[in-house]
Each structure stands twice: as C-alpha cells, then as structure tokens.
Write a protein that holds these residues in place. Structure first.
Motif, PDB file in Angstrom:
ATOM      1  N   TYR A 201     -36.854 -34.849   1.438  1.00 56.14           N
ATOM      2  CA  TYR A 201     -38.328 -35.121   0.360  1.00 56.14           C
ATOM      3  C   TYR A 201     -38.805 -35.944  -0.107  1.00 56.14           C
ATOM      4  O   TYR A 201     -37.812 -37.073   0.391  1.00 56.14           O
ATOM      5  N   LEU A 202     -40.265 -36.844   0.206  1.00 61.76           N
ATOM      6  CA  LEU A 202     -40.482 -37.541   0.180  1.00 61.76           C
ATOM      7  C   LEU A 202     -39.638 -38.483  -1.244  1.00 61.76           C
ATOM      8  O   LEU A 202     -40.013 -37.282  -2.400  1.00 61.76           O
ATOM      9  N   LYS A 203     -39.726 -39.443  -1.785  1.00 59.95           N
ATOM     10  CA  LYS A 203     -39.641 -40.266  -3.176  1.00 59.95           C
ATOM     11  C   LYS A 203     -37.951 -39.766  -3.075  1.00 59.95           C
ATOM     12  O   LYS A 203     -37.346 -39.976  -4.118  1.00 59.95           O
ATOM     13  N   ASN A 204     -37.545 -38.791  -2.126  1.00 55.72           N
ATOM     14  CA  ASN A 204     -35.934 -38.240  -2.284  1.00 55.72           C
ATOM     15  C   ASN A 204     -34.340 -39.551  -1.531  1.00 55.72           C
ATOM     16  O   ASN A 204     -34.732 -39.951  -1.038  1.00 55.72           O
ATOM     17  N   LYS A 205     -33.637 -39.234  -1.677  1.00 47.98           N
ATOM     18  CA  LYS A 205     -32.602 -39.681  -0.800  1.00 47.98           C
ATOM     19  C   LYS A 205     -31.855 -38.566  -0.208  1.00 47.98           C
ATOM     20  O   LYS A 205     -31.157 -37.859  -0.537  1.00 47.98           O
ATOM     21  N   PHE A 206     -31.488 -38.857   1.025  1.00 50.65           N
ATOM     22  CA  PHE A 206     -30.747 -37.244   1.507  1.00 50.65           C
ATOM     23  C   PHE A 206     -29.642 -38.005   2.201  1.00 50.65           C
ATOM     24  O   PHE A 206     -29.251 -39.174   2.765  1.00 50.65           O
ATOM     25  N   PRO A 207     -28.801 -38.046   2.205  1.00 54.27           N
ATOM     26  CA  PRO A 207     -27.168 -37.455   2.649  1.00 54.27           C
ATOM     27  C   PRO A 207     -26.863 -37.928   4.036  1.00 54.27           C
ATOM     28  O   PRO A 207     -27.568 -37.056   5.319  1.00 54.27           O
ATOM     29  N   VAL A 208     -25.742 -38.625   4.624  1.00 52.10           N
ATOM     30  CA  VAL A 208     -25.911 -38.988   5.901  1.00 52.10           C
ATOM     31  C   VAL A 208     -24.428 -38.851   6.180  1.00 52.10           C
ATOM     32  O   VAL A 208     -23.838 -39.350   5.084  1.00 52.10           O
ATOM     33  N   GLU A 209     -23.376 -38.303   7.208  1.00 52.74           N
ATOM     34  CA  GLU A 209     -22.552 -37.988   7.385  1.00 52.74           C
ATOM     35  C   GLU A 209     -21.480 -38.196   9.133  1.00 52.74           C
ATOM     36  O   GLU A 209     -22.775 -38.285   9.948  1.00 52.74           O
ATOM     37  N   VAL A 210     -20.991 -39.344   8.561  1.00 58.28           N
ATOM     38  CA  VAL A 210     -21.385 -39.678  10.905  1.00 58.28           C
ATOM     39  C   VAL A 210     -19.304 -39.382  10.840  1.00 58.28           C
ATOM     40  O   VAL A 210     -18.391 -39.995   9.997  1.00 58.28           O
ATOM     41  N   ILE A 211     -18.695 -38.783  11.756  1.00 52.82           N
ATOM     42  CA  ILE A 211     -17.157 -38.977  11.803  1.00 52.82           C
ATOM     43  C   ILE A 211     -17.152 -40.373  12.942  1.00 52.82           C
ATOM     44  O   ILE A 211     -17.747 -39.931  13.760  1.00 52.82           O
ATOM     45  N   ALA A 212     -16.284 -40.758  12.599  1.00 51.38           N
ATOM     46  CA  ALA A 212     -15.968 -42.206  14.351  1.00 51.38           C
ATOM     47  C   ALA A 212     -14.763 -41.941  14.485  1.00 51.38           C
ATOM     48  O   ALA A 212     -13.727 -41.900  13.554  1.00 51.38           O
ATOM     49  N   ASN A 213     -15.027 -41.772  15.435  1.00 46.18           N
ATOM     50  CA  ASN A 213     -13.686 -41.811  16.304  1.00 46.18           C
ATOM     51  C   ASN A 213     -12.958 -42.626  16.930  1.00 46.18           C
ATOM     52  O   ASN A 213     -13.552 -43.913  17.767  1.00 46.18           O
ATOM     53  N   TYR A 214     -11.508 -43.065  17.108  1.00 46.97           N
ATOM     54  CA  TYR A 214     -10.639 -43.794  17.646  1.00 46.97           C
ATOM     55  C   TYR A 214     -10.046 -43.192  18.959  1.00 46.97           C
ATOM     56  O   TYR A 214      -9.079 -42.694  18.357  1.00 46.97           O
ATOM     57  N   SER A 215      -9.227 -43.549  20.105  1.00 41.67           N
ATOM     58  CA  SER A 215      -8.852 -43.246  20.920  1.00 41.67           C
ATOM     59  C   SER A 215      -7.509 -44.656  21.581  1.00 41.67           C
ATOM     60  O   SER A 215      -8.436 -45.338  22.260  1.00 41.67           O
ATOM     61  N   GLY A 216      -6.550 -44.962  21.486  1.00 39.35           N
ATOM     62  CA  GLY A 216      -6.261 -45.719  22.355  1.00 39.35           C
ATOM     63  C   GLY A 216      -4.733 -46.386  21.482  1.00 39.35           C
ATOM     64  O   GLY A 216      -4.091 -45.665  20.296  1.00 39.35           O
ATOM     65  N   ASN A 217      -4.004 -47.260  21.740  1.00 33.03           N
ATOM     66  CA  ASN A 217      -2.359 -47.730  20.523  1.00 33.03           C
ATOM     67  C   ASN A 217      -2.841 -48.671  20.145  1.00 33.03           C
ATOM     68  O   ASN A 217      -1.698 -49.054  18.740  1.00 33.03           O
ATOM     69  N   GLN A 218      -4.357 -49.562  20.358  1.00 31.16           N
ATOM     70  CA  GLN A 218      -4.199 -51.399  19.648  1.00 31.16           C
ATOM     71  C   GLN A 218      -4.817 -51.070  18.202  1.00 31.16           C
ATOM     72  O   GLN A 218      -5.512 -50.311  18.017  1.00 31.16           O
ATOM     73  N   SER A 219      -4.202 -52.236  17.547  1.00 29.41           N
ATOM     74  CA  SER A 219      -5.488 -51.790  16.203  1.00 29.41           C
ATOM     75  C   SER A 219      -6.062 -52.585  16.872  1.00 29.41           C
ATOM     76  O   SER A 219      -6.275 -53.526  17.423  1.00 29.41           O
ATOM     77  N   VAL A 220      -7.556 -51.838  16.024  1.00 34.63           N
ATOM     78  CA  VAL A 220      -9.278 -52.706  16.185  1.00 34.63           C
ATOM     79  C   VAL A 220      -9.889 -52.625  14.963  1.00 34.63           C
ATOM     80  O   VAL A 220      -9.410 -52.411  14.772  1.00 34.63           O
ATOM     81  N   ASN A 221     -11.028 -53.548  14.915  1.00 36.52           N
ATOM     82  CA  ASN A 221     -12.005 -53.439  14.452  1.00 36.52           C
ATOM     83  C   ASN A 221     -12.764 -53.515  14.930  1.00 36.52           C
ATOM     84  O   ASN A 221     -13.493 -53.395  16.119  1.00 36.52           O
ATOM     85  N   THR A 222     -14.299 -52.813  14.048  1.00 38.92           N
ATOM     86  CA  THR A 222     -15.389 -52.243  14.986  1.00 38.92           C
ATOM     87  C   THR A 222     -16.635 -52.365  13.213  1.00 38.92           C
ATOM     88  O   THR A 222     -16.772 -52.409  12.235  1.00 38.92           O
TER      89      THR A 222
END
Length: 677
Positions: A201-222
């Motif tokens: 709705y106009l002039k409102n804030k709406f929620p966004v939910e993101v599920i991020a996945n990682y497969s691997g054995n190293q420590s990584v930054n993103t």
C-alpha cells in the motif's frame, strides 16, 4: 461342473431313452427295423430338450503369460540441459529401449515429465518446471494392479510440487533413479527463497525476507544487495562457513508510488563460482493506493462466514470485517461492499441504510433468512415463500458474461440448502449458477448478478458454501480456484466500471516460471456472448519494440492465449476483434527468473531416500549396464502365467438346438414317408 448336475444329466438320458423305447418298441405296431432308427431319433430329441432345461455350465480355461511392465520416466526439464546432461539422458534411454533382454523380460512404457506427464515422443529439455512427485503419483495409480518397476532418469532437482522422496511409500512399485549430473560439492552461493507480499500500500513499508544459502567447506564473505532499477536500496555483509550454511535476512522497503515496482536481489559472487545465475533473483510488488474494505454482516454463526473471509482475504487487496448489524451501522462509511448473510428481523435498519445510500451488496440466503423482510426492503427480486427447503446442485451457465468465470467442476460440488420455490428477479440480470434437483437442471437462480439504480448486486440463494471450498481443495489440493472465483465476484461488486464488449483477465506481473495465460470474453451488440468471434492479441515488447500478433482460441467458454515462455520484459497488449472496431488494452511485466537454472548438482540425498523408501536402488548414468543386469535377474520381475476362466451355459450352444430340430425333422419325415402319420 457340479456333481448334482452330472446326476441330472444321467437321469435325463435314461428318461429320454425309456420314453423313446416306450413309444416305439412297447406300444408301437411298427414291425420293421425302422422302429430302432425312430427310437434313436426320439431319444436324441428328448435328451436335448431335457439338457436345455437342466442347462449345465461348462468351464474353459485360456492360459497366457503376463510380463511385468518397465516404466521409463525421463526428466525433460531445462535443468538437464543446463547441467549438460541432455545427451547422457538420451543415451540412457536408448540403452534401455534397445536392450534385447529387457525387451524380452518387460513390456516397456516410456514417459517424459516436467510439470505434467507425457508419453515419450522426443526429448527437448525445455520444460520450465519439474514435478517428479506428480509423475510418481500418476504411475502409482496407472500401474497399481501390475508389477511395474519405475526407472527415473533425472537430476533429482524438483521445482514444483510436494517432496517426492516420500511419495514412493504410496506408489507400491520399486523406483530406480538414474542420477544425471555432478555429485561433487562445489563452493556455491544461492538465494534459496525470497518471501514478499504481492500487493503493498502506498506510503507504507513492506517486509522482504531473503534466505541465502552456501554450499562448501571454506569460510567466505559476500554481500547481499537489493536494487530498485539502478538504485541500491539495501545492503548487508554476510559470512558463511562449513557449519553456517544459511542465513535469513529481513528488511523493509518503502512504497512511494502507485504501480508495479520491480527489484533485484543479488549475492556478490565468489572466486571461481561455477553457477552465478542462482546468485540473483528478481521480485515485484504492486503498489495500490487503498485496500477494499468489505463488511460481512451476520446474526448467527455459520461455517460460511469463515470460508468467505478466508477466500476474500486470499487477495491481499481486500479486508473483511465480520460484524453484527448494530456494529456495522456504527462504521457504515468504512466499507465499499456489504455482504448480507441470511438477513432477518435484525437487518431492518441495515437494509434501509443500504437502499438509501445506494451501496453494492452480496446477499446470501438460507434456512434462517426472513424472506418477508427481504422482499419488502427492495424492488429488485421476490422469493416465493414456502417455508420448505431443498438441496440444490450448482450448474454453471456457460453463457454468463458479466465477468470471466472458470468452471470449478461444479458438478462435483455438494448441494446448497435453499428455499423451495422460484426466485423472480424483476430487473435485468444474469444467472451465473442454476439450480439442479435430482439431476434435472431448472431455470431457477442459485447465483445471479444484476445492476439497478447505479448499484451492483449479487444474490446466492443457498447456504453451506463452505462445503464448496472444501470440495475445491479435495479436487485440486488447493483452495486457489474457489478463492479466485469468489474474488472475481467481489471484484465485480466493488468496482464501478461499466460493462464492456470485451472483458479480459490477466495479472499485472508474472514471475519468470509462471504460466502467462490471458483470457477474454467477447459480446455482440446485444451483450450476448459470441462463441464464433475471431479475436487476437497484439503483443508489444516495450524494451525492443518487437510486435507479435497471436490468435485467441475458444476454451471452456473463454477465449484464451498461453504466452508462457516469452522473454522477460515489460509488455503492452491489445485484445481486438478481427472484423469489428472493438478492442481493449492492458500491460504486464514478466520478471526474469528461471528456476531450472538454480541448481549446480544432482540431488543425491533425495534420490537415495526415494530408492530406499520404495525398495529400489540408485544408479549413476555410467552404471546403466549394472541396472540392466539387476532388472533381468531380480526374481520379483518374473513372467507370470495367468489363466482366464470362461463359463458357458449350454443354452447358449446353438448346435444343440440345431440337433434337436434336425432329429425331430428326420423323425417326422420318416414317419410321413412311410405313412405312419
């Protein structure tokens, strides 16, 4: 043949012989040897007649060999070609089909599957979604009474439907997955899931939910970023390692203008990351300026109230308040539509206010409706009052033209309880559903819509609509079809748009893997539905200015066109009549996203679970000869000898009747020829 029947036959033979002897030897005056021939003929005739009276039944057995069926199911989705396994898949199918031992031991049945199941003709790996669970369920039903092991050639990556790894418990057939794809674990970032409301709705804030996945054995930054066009609206640094493989990111975004707004979520790629397509995902929201508020007024509790509220609020643009008549009068100006559930004496004031303020209504009647009050409160319709009730089945009016309605298989829906007697609507109206009683369709109204005095109205002449919602779920495993039906009715009632000769039904935006189907209805100058019209859609891509024209085909009472598979982008379209100057326009956007390109590896874990739960075994594509050897040696798949027993009553044997007639005729002829009669 039973022993008692054999005894009867012996008695019949003796009786026939004795009667013949009595006639031609004991009492007969015939002196020549002719009497012995006549005795034999008479004995045959009598014995045949007695046999027909006894009517013994003879059994015959036909023996045949029944080979087990080998079901070959091939994943025809885009992920197979994206993982470069398309040629390997074709080779596996060829080995199974060309193997002489397999052909000798099994009856082969080959299928391909994506979102649906098809008989295998050719493989093009262009299905945009895959639903292995649905395919297994179909095979389980088709081959429920046979021995039919199932070979599934797939990467195990399902994009649609329920979890297939447990479906095998209901299939009752061994499943042998042949794994296509790499099982090696590579470092990979992906956006596993993105949750956001379709409408904000106009002039409102709406929620966004993101599920991020990682497969691997190293420590990584993103870094996770959300873009609106070229503007960065959110960013967050993320860290993953072998123990922390996923993170849920939540934020809110502002809706500052009306219309469809598109966003892109992305994860910064890793060095040497093999699959970067699954690092980004687009989503869209439609910003609207206000919510439609609907009052559902009642005076007694009923399951229909909850079903209507759930159905209407499945569309986030609408809000339903369930109110008593007095509470509604306190908030009468807050609502754009009123649903009157079984009006009675307590609705007097509400009915007067609705009439005075010219408010659109949806009236639902039932056992506790006071028809005297309802008949007197308006001049639009009259119900014949009998104080008797009947259950009526719904029958869809395929010529209904006020808005586009899909057939929800109303024939399977439970009946509604309604007042016995006809409902007479005194203003121009359209019947959406007719009443049917005992299989006979009447002209009586079950659900109708009409317009009068610049207001719109609908009347449902029956209660227990909650059963329809439940039946819709049983039919399709989803409430969506019923909810959409109710929401189209609500949309019509809450809108002030005038009627057009072409109605269209479409969404403002589609995700990349959605089915893009546009429906239309065309009416002649008398606003009667025309099922012989020639309609087409002119589609223009606003980014590259390309224009395509596609005909609309008549399907289930609507003109439809399936545009699934067109490239992502913003489109304007016009649905037009090809020989009249009648047209209607619209626009929609397709967000770029291909779910079949989100995978890097085959899903070995689920395929192993599928095989274990079905008493099958997993094989890789380079182990196809081992699978062939296993299938040929498994004692569960031996050829079974079966027999068919046929029981034939003697009365059906025409030769016996012929023998009786022939013996009687010869006996008569001999006696006639020799002057004995």
């Amino acid at each position: 043949m039973q022993n008692s029947t054999i005894i009867y036959i012996v008695i019949a033979a003796i009786a026939a012989l004795l009667l013949a002897l009595f006639q031609y030897l004991y009492k007969s005056k015939i002196k020549s040897n002719l009497k012995y021939l006549l005795t034999a003929l008479r004995a045959i005739s009598l014995f045949g007649i007695l046999l027909l009276l006894i009517n013994p039944k003879f059994e015959s057995f036909t023996y045949f060999n029944e080979k087990p069926t080998l079901v070959i199911a091939v994943d025809n989705s885009e992920s197979i070609s994206y993982l470069k396994q398309d040629q390997k898949s074709r080779e596996v199918v060829k080995v199974l089909k060309d193997n002489a031992e397999i052909a000798n031991r099994f009856n082969l049945e080959a299928y391909s599957f994506g979102k649906s199941v098809f008989t295998l003709d050719s493989l093009n790996f262009n299905e945009r979604q895959s639903n292995l669970a649905y395919a297994l369920k179909q095979f389980g039903e088709i081959y429920a009474n046979q021995t039919a092991p199932i070979v599934v050639i797939t990467d195990g990556n399902q994009t649609y439907g329920s979890d297939y790894s447990y479906i095998a418990k209901d299939v009752k057939q061994p499943v042998y997955p042949i794994v296509l794809g790499d099982s090696t674990i590579h470092s990979d970032l992906s956006i596993k899931q993105l949750n956001v409301n379709r409408y904000v709705y106009l002039k409102n804030k709406f929620p966004v939910e993101v599920i991020a996945n990682y497969s691997g054995n190293q420590s990584v930054n993103t870094e996770l970023k959300i873009w609106s066009g070229n503007t960065l609206v959110f960013r967050k640094t993320l860290q993953f390692n072998a123990s922390k493989t996923s993170e849920i990111i939540e934020t809110t975004l502002a809706a500052n203008s009306v219309g469809v707004k598109t966003y892109k979520v992305e994860l910064t790629t890793l060095n040497n990351e093999k699959n970067t397509i699954n690092n980004t995902k687009n989503f869209g929201v439609e910003v609207i300026d206000q919510k439609t508020n609907i009052a559902l007024i009642y005076d007694r509790m009923h399951p229909d109230l909850g079903a209507l509220k759930k159905a209407i609020e499945s569309n986030e643009q609408r809000s339903v308040s369930i109110l008593k008549p007095k509470k509604y009068l306190e908030k009468i100006n807050d609502f754009q539509l009123v649903i009157l559930f079984q009006p009675n004496n307590n609705f007097n004031t509400v009915l007067r206010e609705i009439e005075d303020q010219k408010i659109n209504t949806f009236i639902i009647t039932g056992e506790t409706t006071n028809w005297n009050i309802l008949n007197e409160s308006q001049d639009y319709f009259r119900q014949k009052i009998t104080n008797q009730f009947e259950n009526y089945q719904p029958i869809l009016n395929n010529n209904y033209g006020t808005f586009i309605v899909e057939n929800l298989d109303f024939n399977s829906f439970p009946p509604l309880k309604s007042e016995f007697g006809s409902l007479q609507i005194t203003v121009p109206y359209e019947t959406l559903l007719y009443k049917s009683a005992n299989g006979i369709t009447t002209e009586d109204v079950l659900l109708a819509t009409f317009e009068a005095n610049n207001t719109k109205h609908a009347i449902l002449n029956g209660e227990d609509i909650w059963k329809w919602r439940a039946q819709s779920f049983l039919n399709t495993n989803s409430f969506n079809n019923f909810d959409e039906f109710i929401n189209k009715l609500v949309q019509y009632l809450s809108s002030n748009k005038k009627r057009k000769r072409i109605n269209i039904d479409y969404k403002s935006f589609y995700n990349g893997n959605d089915n893009v189907v546009i429906s239309a209805q065309y009416f002649n100058k008398n606003y009667e539905f025309d099922d012989s019209a020639s309609l087409s859609i002119v589609l223009k891509n606003k980014e590259n200015e390309s224009v395509n024209e596609v005909p609309l085909l008549l399907n289930n009472g609507n003109y439809t066109v399936d545009l699934s598979g067109i490239e992502a982008g913003l489109y304007d379209f016009t649905v037009k009549h090809n020989s009249e100057s009648v047209a209607v326009s619209g626009s929609f956007q397709i967000l770029e996203y291909n779910v079949e390109q989100q995978f890097l590896n085959a899903d070995i874990t689920k395929l192993n679970a599928l095989a274990n739960n079905s008493e099958g075994e997993v094989y890789f594509s380079n182990q196809i000869l081992q699978l062939v050897e296993h299938l040929n040696k498994d004692k569960r798949y031996a050829t079974i000898q079966k027999s068919t027993k046929n029981i034939v009553p003697l009365i059906d044997w025409k030769y016996l009747l012929g023998l009786i007639v022939l013996s009687l005729f010869i006996e008569w002829f001999i006696r006639k020829y020799n002057g004995l009669i």
